[in-house]
Design an enzyme around this catalytic site. Structure first.
Site, mmCIF file in Angstrom:
data_model
loop_
_atom_site.group_PDB
_atom_site.id
_atom_site.type_symbol
_atom_site.label_atom_id
_atom_site.label_comp_id
_atom_site.label_asym_id
_atom_site.label_seq_id
_atom_site.Cartn_x
_atom_site.Cartn_y
_atom_site.Cartn_z
ATOM 1 N N CYS A 54 0.850 -1.188 0.000
ATOM 2 C CA CYS A 54 0.000 0.000 0.000
ATOM 3 C C CYS A 54 0.884 1.235 0.000
ATOM 4 O O CYS A 54 1.911 1.273 0.683
ATOM 5 C CB CYS A 54 -0.908 0.010 1.228
ATOM 6 S SG CYS A 54 -2.117 -1.314 1.199
ATOM 7 N N GLN A 55 0.462 2.244 -0.746
ATOM 8 C CA GLN A 55 1.199 3.495 -0.802
ATOM 9 C C GLN A 55 1.170 4.195 0.555
ATOM 10 O O GLN A 55 2.160 4.759 0.995
ATOM 11 C CB GLN A 55 0.563 4.384 -1.871
ATOM 12 C CG GLN A 55 1.270 5.688 -2.100
ATOM 13 C CD GLN A 55 0.607 6.477 -3.213
ATOM 14 O OE1 GLN A 55 -0.494 6.165 -3.660
ATOM 15 N NE2 GLN A 55 1.272 7.504 -3.672
#
Length: 138
Positions: A54-55
């Protein structure tokens, strides 16, 4: 912990998003959904509960009651919290078999969501789903 997604279902989200004409309104709705997520205790925000890929930072934990899985999640980004709400609505309160057999690609297709996310957000969304399905398969 309270469970998000038991009263608001995936079908509810698809139906509600269908009322909005544009993606700006849809994003606002998704962000508002994220605000309804119960807060995750800081004690659960550990390296072990961090979702890789996930960013933004995303933490996911689960528990089981009466044969059903309940997921609890949090993020440091508003839009990601909203995306977590969309995902939890699909999976919370279901048996492991229901979680693994749920057609998440069809759900995302009905939402037309992946076409409106950046590649990195889309990958993060898939990472969340993979973590949930791995928990259900264990």
């Amino acid at each position: 912990m309270t469970e998000f997604g038991v009263e608001v279902t995936a079908d509810d989200i698809v139906e509600t998003l269908g009322f909005f004409d544009g993606w700006e309104e849809r994003y606002k709705y998704i962000i508002d959904l994220g605000k309804e997520l119960p807060p995750l205790d800081d004690g659960y925000k550990t390296e072990q509960n961090l979702v890789r890929g996930c960013q933004s930072q995303v933490w996911l934990v689960s528990d089981a009651k009466d044969g059903k899985l309940y997921f609890h999640a949090d993020s440091d980004a508003f839009i990601v919290k909203g995306l977590l709400a969309v995902v939890l609505a699909a999976y919370n309160g279901k048996t492991p078999a229901e979680v693994t057999s749920f057609d998440i690609d069809a759900y995302f297709g009905r939402l037309n969501l992946l076409n409106h996310l950046s590649a990195t957000r889309g990958n993060g969304l898939k990472a969340m789903v993979q973590r949930i399905q791995a928990i259900a398969s264990a």
